[in-house]
Write a protein that holds these residues in place. Structure first.
Motif, PDB file in Angstrom:
ATOM      1  N   GLY A 110      21.378  23.071   7.787  1.00  0.00           N
ATOM      2  CA  GLY A 110      20.010  22.118   8.273  1.00  0.00           C
ATOM      3  C   GLY A 110      19.159  22.060   6.938  1.00  0.00           C
ATOM      4  N   MET A 111      18.702  23.604   6.563  1.00  0.00           N
ATOM      5  CA  MET A 111      17.833  23.527   5.639  1.00  0.00           C
ATOM      6  C   MET A 111      18.176  22.960   4.238  1.00  0.00           C
ATOM      7  N   LEU A 112      19.540  23.065   3.615  1.00  0.00           N
ATOM      8  CA  LEU A 112      20.042  22.163   2.703  1.00  0.00           C
ATOM      9  C   LEU A 112      19.924  20.910   2.792  1.00  0.00           C
ATOM     10  N   PHE A 220      12.494  23.648  -5.146  1.00  0.00           N
ATOM     11  CA  PHE A 220      12.843  23.950  -3.616  1.00  0.00           C
ATOM     12  C   PHE A 220      11.647  24.147  -3.015  1.00  0.00           C
ATOM     13  N   LYS A 221      11.539  23.225  -1.546  1.00  0.00           N
ATOM     14  CA  LYS A 221      10.335  23.624  -0.780  1.00  0.00           C
ATOM     15  C   LYS A 221      10.845  24.042   0.403  1.00  0.00           C
ATOM     16  N   VAL A 222      11.842  24.061   0.721  1.00  0.00           N
ATOM     17  CA  VAL A 222      12.844  24.542   1.996  1.00  0.00           C
ATOM     18  C   VAL A 222      13.886  25.664   1.744  1.00  0.00           C
ATOM     19  N   ALA A 227      12.860  30.261   7.623  1.00  0.00           N
ATOM     20  CA  ALA A 227      12.820  29.381   8.617  1.00  0.00           C
ATOM     21  C   ALA A 227      13.124  29.872   9.906  1.00  0.00           C
ATOM     22  N   GLY A 228      12.838  29.357  10.949  1.00  0.00           N
ATOM     23  CA  GLY A 228      13.124  29.703  12.306  1.00  0.00           C
ATOM     24  C   GLY A 228      14.331  28.963  12.519  1.00  0.00           C
ATOM     25  N   ARG A 229      15.440  29.662  13.490  1.00  0.00           N
ATOM     26  CA  ARG A 229      16.495  29.198  13.762  1.00  0.00           C
ATOM     27  C   ARG A 229      16.411  27.735  14.638  1.00  0.00           C
ATOM     28  N   PRO A 658      15.840  33.547   4.024  1.00  0.00           N
ATOM     29  CA  PRO A 658      15.804  34.952   4.161  1.00  0.00           C
ATOM     30  C   PRO A 658      15.601  35.328   5.540  1.00  0.00           C
ATOM     31  N   LEU A 659      15.155  34.673   6.414  1.00  0.00           N
ATOM     32  CA  LEU A 659      14.716  35.211   7.828  1.00  0.00           C
ATOM     33  C   LEU A 659      16.321  35.302   8.480  1.00  0.00           C
ATOM     34  N   GLY A 660      17.100  34.384   8.237  1.00  0.00           N
ATOM     35  CA  GLY A 660      18.578  34.522   8.789  1.00  0.00           C
ATOM     36  C   GLY A 660      19.231  35.436   8.142  1.00  0.00           C
TER      37      GLY A 660
END
Length: 773
Positions: A110-112, A220-222, A227-229, A658-660
């Protein structure tokens, strides 16, 4: 519409699946140029550079081509069929052709999409795709391959969709597309006018497909930001729907009585009529063992109005069983068979210092929180299946064959899982549910009892390792490592029924090239030694025993590389070198060394520790990623050692979330603690003794370190690597090495503390309900 290089096709509504609505306005598939990008295998991604202070070793096979590269090549031809849509509500919807099982790939993918569409993550939906046979090998979840395969294609897909939205706005305003920009789900003109994606979606569907270049990393901004799940809120509020939670109309609770030994034969049901008269019972069905490509385990199913009634019916059954396939076998007999398969090690060079050992790893269970569960509604002319599938296409094709329906009459819905780790590569519960539904003419919601989910599961196979390292003149001149393992069941092929059949049928590919060659190839595309250890050899010896085994997270690497990390420490001791300095001397390239330096500094390697405590170090590289770990271990009681602190540094090449990544490393620590210290399966007379979490000693909260630090290295310029597999082995080596440092004991059998400290449930019977205890 479908976005290709050469055409545009308007989308059409598809027939809705019961309970799953579908709407599409702008539909984008991967542009053709992506196929070229996706097919590139980075042959130099992990190639070592010679270390001046060590005798260079030849590169491992995995450094040239690993399992994810193979899956990438297999997925490439159908990459153009992946689906992304932008709806009239301005939301993006990506149908993910992989299983989200807690590893966070839905969020990362989803981030991509959010990055390339300039869309907030709150407006991105990533449902799991139903089984789509036209995707062929492109629905295989495993080998830490998802992000490596989808990173470029999804970015290009979303960039193409963004270009079409800009084109629609340019047409409406009679402006050049180059004058426009996108921001937070809108297209913005130089004079400040803005149009939301939802307003443009229908027009964008008719804009000719454009070649679009994804953003440069500097923009990149995302991607690369925590990012939280996407599903975090639904998980913590209890709204997340797993298979057990689904309410398919009229699906009746179903449980199964299973044999007292592995794959025992069903002879007779002696009180079928009496059980059918019990309160709430709707039917009793024999499930004979099938001998197809992927077998259906035998059992007797009871369908009832509640799971409590189904369980009571199962407990009341009087069944006569015949013998199983590994009756009489135990951990000891299996290990003896494995030892006998290993050839002797070579005679070391005269005058060399030698470090050697024989290591055993017990079978291990996946032990997911959600036991095996599936729902099936089989009718005369169609069927629908719900469950968690790592390889859904072949599951759908196989079930269709089992119930006698054409493949195009079976719909298989992929449901998120709490975990998979290789267990969801097989679909036993779905096959059983389909058989029961067909026999009783009702939808079946079949759930394994916890005891059956551990005793009648597919285990990580036991392994025996025989290793010898020779050192001369301060150099490691040879490293010889032989591994014997029960042969993995790899009849799942590459994800669809043709390759599955080739792997299973007599005279097929597997038989043609030989089991040993095939399994060795699998081993060699997974296990990578990062060291220059002179003449280095790793040989894999699969042993054909009809035991139910399957892949497990880092199935070959964690035990094999874990042993190598233990041996690395023992070699360092033999050469009177600090274990970190030893690795800095013998590691193959600077990327590896930088991770080692970073973790040593962060963990204050070599600091003074209290009596009974010690630090331990471990390193690993897998799936084009690299990790190093330092643990602090309290082993004042060697029978109950406890990791009190863990520091991990991981380099995945191009971090997406990074959070994941941190969450995956934390999970790897938990698994390493379990498999290294106390979690394993005792086989006695062909059946695991463990039947509950109270007996299978997985990592509990009290076992987990109070202090954990995970450092994710920034984009290193290397190709994107995998995350799921790389996080287990470095902590494994670190824990064992800390244990040896503080106790003086050199463990050779794992888990280290592996006692039967419980009263096993009688074989062939379910334990009493918890509310009866």
């Amino acid at each position: 519409m479908s976005l290709h290089d050469h055409d545009c096709i308007d989308s059409a509504e598809t027939e809705p699946v019961r309970g799953i609505g579908r709407r599409r306005v702008l539909r984008a598939a991967v542009a053709v140029p992506t196929l070229t990008i996706a097919a590139r295998v980075s042959l130099d991604a992990g190639m070592p550079t010679a270390a001046s202070a060590a005798i260079p070793s030849l590169p491992d096979t995995v450094e040239i081509l690993d399992v994810a590269d193979v899956l990438n090549l297999a997925a490439t031809p159908t990459m153009g069929l992946l689906l992304l849509e932008v709806g009239a509500d301005g939301r993006a919807r990506l149908e993910l052709p992989r299983l989200e099982m807690g590893q966070g790939i839905a969020t990362a993918c989803g981030m991509l999409v959010a990055e390339e569409l300039d869309l907030p993550m709150s407006k991105v939906d990533v449902p799991l795709s139903d089984a789509r046979p036209e995707l062929l090998f492109n629905m295989y979840t495993g080998g830490s391959s998802t992000m490596r395969i989808l990173y470029e294609p999804l970015r290009r897909m979303a960039a193409s969709a963004r270009a079409k939205l800009i084109g629609a706005a340019a047409n409406r305003w009679d402006l050049s597309a180059g004058e426009l920009e996108t921001r937070d789900g809108t297209v913005v003109a130089p004079d400040g006018r803005a149009l939301g994606y939802g307003e443009l979606a229908e027009e964008a569907a008719s804009v000719p497909a454009l070649r679009a270049t994804p953003k440069a990393a500097g923009d990149f901004k995302v991607i690369g930001h925590p990012a939280g799940r996407l599903d975090a809120l639904s998980i913590v509020t209890g709204k997340k729907q797993y298979t057990m939670d689904l309410r398919v109309p009229d699906a009746m609770p179903t449980m199964v009585r299973r044999p007292p030994t592995s794959r025992g034969v069903l002879v007779s049901i002696n009180n079928k009529a009496a059980v059918e008269q019990m309160p709430g019972v709707l039917g009793v069905v024999a499930i004979p063992e099938s001998h197809g490509i992927v077998r259906i385990p035998p059992g007797v199913a009871v369908m009832a109005r509640t799971f409590g009634q189904a369980r009571d019916g199962v407990a009341a059954l009087d069944v006569t069983w015949g013998g199983g396939v590994i009756d009489g076998h135990s951990n000891e007999t299996l290990n003896a068979r494995l030892r006998s398969a290993l050839p002797p090690l070579l005679v070391p060079q005269l005058g060399a210092k030698v470090v050697e050992g024989e290591f055993t790893w017990a079978p291990a269970a996946h032990a997911p929180m959600e036991t095996e569960c599936a729902i099936a509604d089989v009718r005369n002319d169609s069927a629908e299946i719900w469950g968690s599938f790592q390889i859904p296409i072949v599951a759908m094709q196989t079930i269709a064959d089992e119930i006698g329906l054409p493949q195009n009459k079976v719909r298989l819905h992929v449901v998120p899982a709490g975990t998979g780790l290789g267990r969801k590569a097989f679909w036993d519960a779905a096959s059983q549910a389909a058989q029961v539904s067909k026999a009783l003419g009702r939808p079946a919601k079949l759930m394994y009892h916890r005891a059956d989910d551990m005793r009648h599961t597919r285990l990580r196979p036991p392994q025996v390792h025989r290793v010898r390292a020779s050192m001369l003149g301060g150099q490691v001149i040879s490293y010889e490592h032989h591994v014997a393992s029960i042969e993995l069941d790899l009849r799942i092929g590459l994800g669809e029924i043709l390759s599955q059949t080739a792997m299973a049928m007599p005279g097929g590919l597997r038989n043609a090239i030989g089991d040993r060659v095939y399994d060795t190839a699998t081993f060699l595309t997974m296990v990578n030694s990062p060291y220059n250890f002179g003449v280095s050899t790793k040989l894999f010896w699969p042993v054909a025993i009809p035991m139910d085994v399957t892949a497990y997270r880092s199935v070959h690497s964690q035990p094999t590389r874990g042993v190598e990390e233990i041996m690395a420490n023992e070699m360092a001791m033999a050469l009177n070198k600090d274990e970190v300095d030893f690795r800095l001397t013998f590691l193959r390239n600077e990327r590896y060394k930088e991770v080692v330096r970073r973790v040593a500094k962060a963990a204050q390697w070599g600091k003074e520790m209290p009596a009974g405590h010690a630090q331990g170090f471990g390193f690993h590289t897998e799936s084009r990623s690299t990790a190093a770990c330092v643990v602090e271990l309290d082993a004042r009681d060697p029978k109950h050692p406890r990791v009190t602190k863990a520091t991990v540094v991981v380099d995945v090449g191009k971090p997406v979330n990074p959070l994941g990544i941190k969450a995956q490393m934390e999970g790897g620590i938990a698994e390493a603690i379990a498999l290294t210290l106390k979690a394993g399966v005792h086989l006695v007379n062909g059946l695991p003794l463990e039947g509950s979490y109270s007996q299978y000693h997985w990592t509990r909260q009290r076992d987990y370190p109070h202090e954990v630090e995970v450092i994710v290295m920034p984009d290193s310029g290397h190709p994107i690597g995998g995350v799921g597999e790389v996080g287990m082995t470095a902590p494994t080596g670190a824990i064992v090495n800390a244990f040896t440092r503080v106790t003086g004991i050199r463990p050779r059998n794992f888990p280290i503390n592996f006692d039967v400290d419980f009263t096993p449930f009688p074989p062939g019977a379910l334990p009493p309900p918890a509310y009866d205890n």
